[in-house]
Design an enzyme around this catalytic site. Sequence first.
Site, mmCIF file in Angstrom:
data_model
loop_
_atom_site.group_PDB
_atom_site.id
_atom_site.type_symbol
_atom_site.label_atom_id
_atom_site.label_comp_id
_atom_site.label_asym_id
_atom_site.label_seq_id
_atom_site.Cartn_x
_atom_site.Cartn_y
_atom_site.Cartn_z
ATOM 1 N N LYS A 22 0.848 -1.213 0.000
ATOM 2 C CA LYS A 22 0.000 0.000 0.000
ATOM 3 C C LYS A 22 0.872 1.246 0.000
ATOM 4 C CE LYS A 22 -1.663 1.538 4.044
ATOM 5 N NZ LYS A 22 -1.383 2.946 4.352
ATOM 6 N N ASN A 23 1.916 1.230 0.819
ATOM 7 C CA ASN A 23 2.697 2.455 1.009
ATOM 8 C C ASN A 23 3.721 2.691 -0.092
ATOM 9 O OD1 ASN A 23 1.108 2.943 3.184
ATOM 10 N ND2 ASN A 23 2.613 2.296 4.710
ATOM 11 N N ARG A 93 -3.939 9.873 3.758
ATOM 12 C CA ARG A 93 -2.699 10.589 4.107
ATOM 13 C C ARG A 93 -1.841 10.759 2.852
ATOM 14 N NH1 ARG A 93 -0.144 13.681 8.109
ATOM 15 N NH2 ARG A 93 2.092 13.520 7.802
ATOM 16 N N CYS A 117 -4.876 7.490 9.039
ATOM 17 C CA CYS A 117 -5.108 6.868 10.351
ATOM 18 C C CYS A 117 -4.975 7.911 11.456
ATOM 19 C CB CYS A 117 -4.109 5.743 10.570
ATOM 20 S SG CYS A 117 -4.407 4.396 9.450
ATOM 21 N N ARG A 122 -0.341 14.247 13.269
ATOM 22 C CA ARG A 122 0.303 13.867 11.992
ATOM 23 C C ARG A 122 0.766 15.161 11.328
ATOM 24 N NH1 ARG A 122 -1.523 8.776 10.133
ATOM 25 N NH2 ARG A 122 0.312 8.733 8.808
ATOM 26 N N PRO A 123 1.832 15.777 11.855
ATOM 27 C CA PRO A 123 2.256 17.081 11.334
ATOM 28 C C PRO A 123 2.728 16.993 9.884
ATOM 29 C CG PRO A 123 3.913 16.181 12.808
ATOM 30 C CD PRO A 123 2.720 15.282 12.905
ATOM 31 N N ASP A 125 4.916 19.665 8.789
ATOM 32 C CA ASP A 125 5.919 20.742 8.720
ATOM 33 C C ASP A 125 7.142 20.367 7.884
ATOM 34 O OD1 ASP A 125 6.241 18.918 10.963
ATOM 35 O OD2 ASP A 125 8.023 20.072 11.448
ATOM 36 N N ASP A 304 4.358 0.431 12.087
ATOM 37 C CA ASP A 304 3.130 -0.158 11.535
ATOM 38 C C ASP A 304 2.900 -1.592 11.986
ATOM 39 O OD1 ASP A 304 3.176 1.582 8.331
ATOM 40 O OD2 ASP A 304 2.607 2.197 10.353
ATOM 41 N N ILE A 326 8.051 6.990 17.457
ATOM 42 C CA ILE A 326 7.621 7.587 16.179
ATOM 43 C C ILE A 326 6.208 8.142 16.317
ATOM 44 C CG2 ILE A 326 7.108 7.108 13.746
ATOM 45 C CD1 ILE A 326 9.353 5.065 13.759
ATOM 46 N N ARG A 396 -8.725 -0.881 4.387
ATOM 47 C CA ARG A 396 -7.955 0.184 3.719
ATOM 48 C C ARG A 396 -6.581 -0.334 3.313
ATOM 49 N NH1 ARG A 396 -7.626 5.748 6.753
ATOM 50 N NH2 ARG A 396 -6.159 5.900 5.038
HETATM 51 C C1 EPZ Z 1 3.914 6.840 6.493
HETATM 52 O O1 EPZ Z 1 3.196 7.860 7.150
HETATM 53 C C2 EPZ Z 1 2.964 5.664 6.369
HETATM 54 N N1 EPZ Z 1 1.812 6.054 5.574
HETATM 55 C C3 EPZ Z 1 2.511 5.227 7.753
HETATM 56 O O2 EPZ Z 1 1.748 4.033 7.563
HETATM 57 C C4 EPZ Z 1 3.722 4.883 8.606
HETATM 58 O O3 EPZ Z 1 3.270 4.617 9.923
HETATM 59 C C5 EPZ Z 1 4.713 6.046 8.624
HETATM 60 O O4 EPZ Z 1 5.051 6.435 7.281
HETATM 61 C C6 EPZ Z 1 6.007 5.669 9.340
HETATM 62 O O5 EPZ Z 1 6.583 4.569 8.688
HETATM 63 C C7 EPZ Z 1 1.924 6.024 4.230
HETATM 64 O O6 EPZ Z 1 2.968 5.687 3.689
HETATM 65 C C8 EPZ Z 1 0.693 6.410 3.454
HETATM 66 P P1 EPZ Z 1 6.222 9.862 8.645
HETATM 67 P P2 EPZ Z 1 3.824 9.357 7.241
HETATM 68 O O7 EPZ Z 1 6.214 11.170 7.978
HETATM 69 O O8 EPZ Z 1 4.605 9.610 6.012
HETATM 70 C C9 EPZ Z 1 7.014 12.968 12.079
HETATM 71 C C10 EPZ Z 1 -0.063 2.612 7.710
HETATM 72 O O9 EPZ Z 1 -0.535 2.024 8.684
HETATM 73 N N2 EPZ Z 1 6.713 13.996 11.078
HETATM 74 O O10 EPZ Z 1 7.235 8.853 8.252
HETATM 75 O O11 EPZ Z 1 2.729 10.281 7.587
HETATM 76 C C11 EPZ Z 1 5.797 12.151 12.477
HETATM 77 O O12 EPZ Z 1 5.062 12.797 13.484
HETATM 78 C C12 EPZ Z 1 0.344 4.050 7.835
HETATM 79 O O13 EPZ Z 1 0.146 2.090 6.587
HETATM 80 C C13 EPZ Z 1 6.906 15.337 11.400
HETATM 81 O O14 EPZ Z 1 7.301 15.670 12.508
HETATM 82 O O15 EPZ Z 1 4.777 9.202 8.478
HETATM 83 C C14 EPZ Z 1 6.436 10.879 12.966
HETATM 84 O O16 EPZ Z 1 6.885 11.039 14.288
HETATM 85 C C15 EPZ Z 1 -0.008 4.630 9.199
HETATM 86 N N3 EPZ Z 1 6.630 16.277 10.457
HETATM 87 C C16 EPZ Z 1 7.656 10.710 12.070
HETATM 88 O O17 EPZ Z 1 7.894 11.991 11.492
HETATM 89 C C17 EPZ Z 1 6.205 15.943 9.197
HETATM 90 O O18 EPZ Z 1 6.014 16.851 8.366
HETATM 91 C C18 EPZ Z 1 7.455 9.711 10.942
HETATM 92 O O19 EPZ Z 1 6.281 10.076 10.228
HETATM 93 C C19 EPZ Z 1 6.011 14.575 8.886
HETATM 94 C C20 EPZ Z 1 6.279 13.626 9.842
#
Ligand code: EPZ
Length: 419
Positions: A22-23, A93, A117, A122-123, A125, A304, A326, A396
């Site tokens: 999916k991802n 997302r 989710c 879910r920032p 920035d 995940d 995370i 999903r």
């Molecule tokens: C992706 O989400 C996946 N979703 C998530 O899978 C997965 O849990 C996550 O990566 C971590 O592996 C998709 O690929 C669609 P991140 P993403 O940006 O990109 C912080 C599932 O179940 N962060 O890697 O949103 C954040 O808070 C889903 O399949 C910032 O601070 O996650 C976290 O602590 C759920 N600022 C860390 O980074 C930002 O702008 C990792 O989040 C973005 C993220």
Amino acid sequence: MKELTLLGGARLSGEIGVHGSKNAALPILFSCLLFSEPVELANLPDITDVSAALSLLSSLGVKIVRKGRGRVLLDPSSACSDGCDLSLSGSLRGSLYLLGATCRRFPGLTVPRPGGCNFGARPIDLHLSVFRAMGLTVSESEEGVSVRGRPKGARFHFPTVSVGATVNAILSAVLADGRTVLTGAAREPHVLDLIAFLRAAGARISLPAPGAVVIDGVPRLYGVRHRVCPDMIEAGTYLLFTMATGGEITLRAIPPGELACLLPLLAGMGARIGTGVDSLCLARTGKLRPVSLTTAPYPGFPTDLQPQMTALACLADGESVIADPIFPTRFGYVSELRKMGAKIAVADGRAVVSGGSRLTGRNVTAPDLRAGAALTLAALAAEGESRILRFDRIERGYAALTRNLAALGASVTLSDGGA
Ligand code: EPZ
């Protein structure tokens, strides 16, 4: 809303094929908007997030021809943002990737703030910082976020490893003017699959060191065919289901190396594991031993799989500690597990699981995709019948889950559950 009725106690046993990731599918689908000619994708998982992404692309004028199971031809040549309906994107997302994929083609396209989710903050920035670093003007409004300008190559270090922000940086950089150097970038297999797809289409991307991505902008990308990589999270989830029921399973079409973060932990908990080139077999031998882990970006233990592992730990013979820095608030499902008899204390992003629980079937509600998988695991191991409400949230991200569980010997019935 859909609900699954599941009678616990069956030992899962059999063989299943791992579906496409999916991802990986989501960024690759949205990246078709970088192209001016058709691309053909195979091994797309039949899940509602992929259907939602295809609907969004269709509303942007991408012609979609379904060419059999998991195979589509996407023709973006007449894509147009006029009159597009992005309201659907709120549930996804991955829709954030529209910003990186269309910053050249549809400057100023406003993308609603993404949903996905709901397990805490879910920032975005880091996404916005990398757009600004590439010279794009970012605007935020009630309606959402938009970026304008012509992306220029830049150097950007991610202070936090972010899958999504890494994807958006890559999508913005492949057609940018000049060289982009990313450090601290995500290295998940699904990010590497996006890179492989773009490289095959003529993008100039190199990976000089772990977490480093160098992208030299090119004038255009060329149509390609690509087979989406297997879903390591789906594979890991089935291994955990099997551990919970004391069964044995063979997974086809998954390179074991992608689960190097999980397999040693499962061996330590009492699994016997065999590996092939792209297959894996696992059987649980004897009592389940406790585990201690902390989630981390790939190649660390994936967040995940945190909910599913926490649910498994309830059955272990002893105390387990599972930390998720995370997503420290990704433990909302614990209240549902407690209804089934789990003994879990959660504080500061850590779950301390007492283990030794005899879970009892209950009516529980899936708060989100992976939490739903955790409740499914608990129901498989529980005594008696469980009803898992909002099973649609699990669909999903897990293709053919009910069919697979039945094929592995579980007693499951999926129903619409009324309104
Ligand atoms: C992706 O989400 C996946 N979703 C998530 O899978 C997965 O849990 C996550 O990566 C971590 O592996 C998709 O690929 C669609 P991140 P993403 O940006 O990109 C912080 C599932 O179940 N962060 O890697 O949103 C954040 O808070 C889903 O399949 C910032 O601070 O996650 C976290 O602590 C759920 N600022 C860390 O980074 C930002 O702008 C990792 O989040 C973005 C993220």
